[in-house]
Design a protein around this motif. Structure first.
Motif, PDB file in Angstrom:
ATOM      1  N   THR A   1       1.048   4.195  -2.904  1.00 22.95           N
ATOM      2  CA  THR A   1       0.759   5.589  -2.568  1.00 22.95           C
ATOM      3  C   THR A   1       1.948   6.496  -2.875  1.00 22.95           C
TER       4      THR A   1
ATOM      5  N   ASP B   1      -5.844   5.246  -6.155  1.00 23.33           N
ATOM      6  CA  ASP B   1      -6.493   6.202  -5.246  1.00 23.33           C
ATOM      7  C   ASP B   1      -5.733   7.522  -5.180  1.00 23.33           C
TER       8      ASP B   1
ATOM      9  N   ALA C   1      -4.024   1.263  -4.098  1.00 26.38           N
ATOM     10  CA  ALA C   1      -3.503   2.453  -3.412  1.00 26.38           C
ATOM     11  C   ALA C   1      -2.947   3.453  -4.421  1.00 26.38           C
TER      12      ALA C   1
ATOM     13  N   ASN D   1       0.828  -1.204   0.000  1.00 27.68           N
ATOM     14  CA  ASN D   1       0.000   0.000   0.000  1.00 27.68           C
ATOM     15  C   ASN D   1       0.864   1.257   0.000  1.00 27.68           C
ATOM     16  N   ASP D   2       1.900   1.247   0.833  1.00 26.45           N
ATOM     17  CA  ASP D   2       2.805   2.397   0.890  1.00 26.45           C
ATOM     18  C   ASP D   2       3.528   2.584  -0.444  1.00 26.45           C
TER      19      ASP D   2
END
Length: 303
Positions: A225, A262, A259, A221-222
Motif C-alpha cells: 500500500t 489495489d 495491496a 500489505n502495508d
C-alpha cells in the motif's frame, strides 16, 4: 550478431553471450565468479577477466563487444569508476575500466560499453520484454536498495520535468522518510521488527511466516500500500503505461502485490519481470546494438 552481457555487483560478476538475432541468452556460455569486493585493483580485474574469457571461449564465435551493467556512482559514458566511501570496489576509484578491460581482453575500447545496473534491467524489459509494447514504462527494482528507471520508447529518461532527477526514486522522501530506507530489504525487515520485536535475517524468512503469522501478512500489505502511494505521483506525472518490478523482493510479489495493485492508479499493466536476475545481463548486451546505443549515448553522459 553476438555480444557479451555483464552484471557486476560488489562481490560477484556474471556474464553471458547474447544473440541479437534470436533475442535470447546463450546460456551455455554463462559464467559466474565471486569477487573480493575489498581486493586490489589487480585482484578484481583478474577475476572479471577470468569470467569474461570463460564466456567468450564458451561462445566460440566473434563478438561485437561487451556491455557492462555497473552500480554507481560511475562515469558510464567514459567507463570510469567513481565508487568511493563504501566497502566495495574502492580500489577501482578513478580507474578507466574501458581501457583496462580492452587491454586485457585484446579488443578495441569502443567495443566495451557501460550502463547503470538498474537501468540495464529496465532496458531489457522495454526492448525485448512485455513492456516493449508500451510507450512509457517505469521499472522498479526492490532489493538491497530501491532502483528505478523511467523509459520513453525504450530509452531511459533521466533529465526531464516529468521525471525525478536522474530517474532516481531512492533519494526521494515518503512521509518524511528516505524512500530507500522503506522500500528495500532493510526497510521491510525493520517494519517487521517494529511490529513484533523480532529480527529476521531476510525477506525469505518473512515469506515463510505469512501462513502462520498475521504480523507478516500485515507488513507485506502495508509495504504494498505504501509503495503504491509513493509511486502514484510519479506514474501520474510521467503518464506511465506500464510498471515492471524486479529485484529479490519482487519474488514476494504474491504477498504484497494485491495491496499494491489495489492502491495503484493510472497504469495499464503491472507485472514482475520474467527475466529475473538475467535482465541486467540482457540489457547490458543490448548496448552493442549500434542504432540503440547512438540513441542513448547522450543520456549516458548524464547518468
Amino acid at each position: 550478431m553476438f555480444s557479451i552481457g555483464v552484471d557486476i555487483g560488489g562481490s560477484h560478476i556474471s556474464s553471458c553471450a547474447y544473440s541479437h538475432e534470436n533475442k535470447t541468452l546463450c546460456r551455455e556460455t554463462f559464467s559466474y565468479k565471486k569477487i573480493n569486493s575489498q581486493g586490489t585493483k589487480e585482484e578484481i580485474l583478474t577475476g572479471w577477466v577470468d569470467a569474461l574469457q570463460t564466456t567468450i571461449q564458451g561462445l566460440g564465435k566473434p563478438i561485437s563487444g561487451i556491455g557492462v551493467a555497473m552500480p554507481g556512482p560511475f562515469d558510464y559514458y567514459n567507463g570510469i569508476s567513481k565508487i568511493t566511501d563504501v566497502e566495495k570496489l574502492q580500489s577501482l576509484y578513478d580507474v578507466n575500466l574501458r581501457l583496462e578491460l580492452a587491454d586485457r581482453l585484446k579488443i578495441q575500447p569502443s567495443q566495451i560499453r557501460f550502463i547503470n545496473d538498474a537501468t540495464a534491467f529496465s532496458v531489457a524489459e522495454a526492448l525485448i520484454g512485455k513492456a516493449s509494447k508500451y510507450k512509457k514504462a517505469i521499472a522498479i527494482t526492490l532489493g538491497t536498495g530501491l532502483g528505478s528507471s523511467f523509459l520513453l520508447n525504450g530509452k531511459p529518461i533521466i533529465k526531464d520535468k516529468q521525471v525525478p532527477e536522474g530517474g532516481f526514486l531512492y533519494n526521494q522522501y515518503y512521509q518524511n522518510v528516505f524512500a530507500d530506507d522503506l522500500f528495500s530489504t532493510r526497510g521491510i525487515i525493520n517494519a517487521f521488527e517494529e511490529e513484533t520485536g523480532k529480527r529476521l535475517k531476510n525477506v525469505k524468512e518473512l515469506c515463510e511466516l505469512v501462513d502462520v503469522d498475521p504480523n507478516a501478512r500485515k507488513v507485506f500489505n502495508d509495504f504494498g500500500t505504501r509503495l503504491a502511494d509513493f509511486i502514484n505521483p510519479y506514474i501520474e506525472e510521467f503518464e506511465a503505461d506500464v510498471l515492471v518490478f524486479g529485484g529479490n523482493i519482487s519474488k514476494a510479489f504474491e504477498f504484497f502485490g494485491p495491496a499494491l495493485k489495489d492502491a495503484l492508479k493510472g497504469v495499464d499493466e503491472i507485472y514482475v519481470s520474467e527475466f529475473g536476475e538475467e535482465a541486467a545481463i540482457m540489457g547490458s548486451a543490448l548496448l552493442l546494438d549500434e542504432h540503440y546505443y547512438a540513441g542513448i549515448s547522450e543520456t549516458l553522459k548524464l547518468m
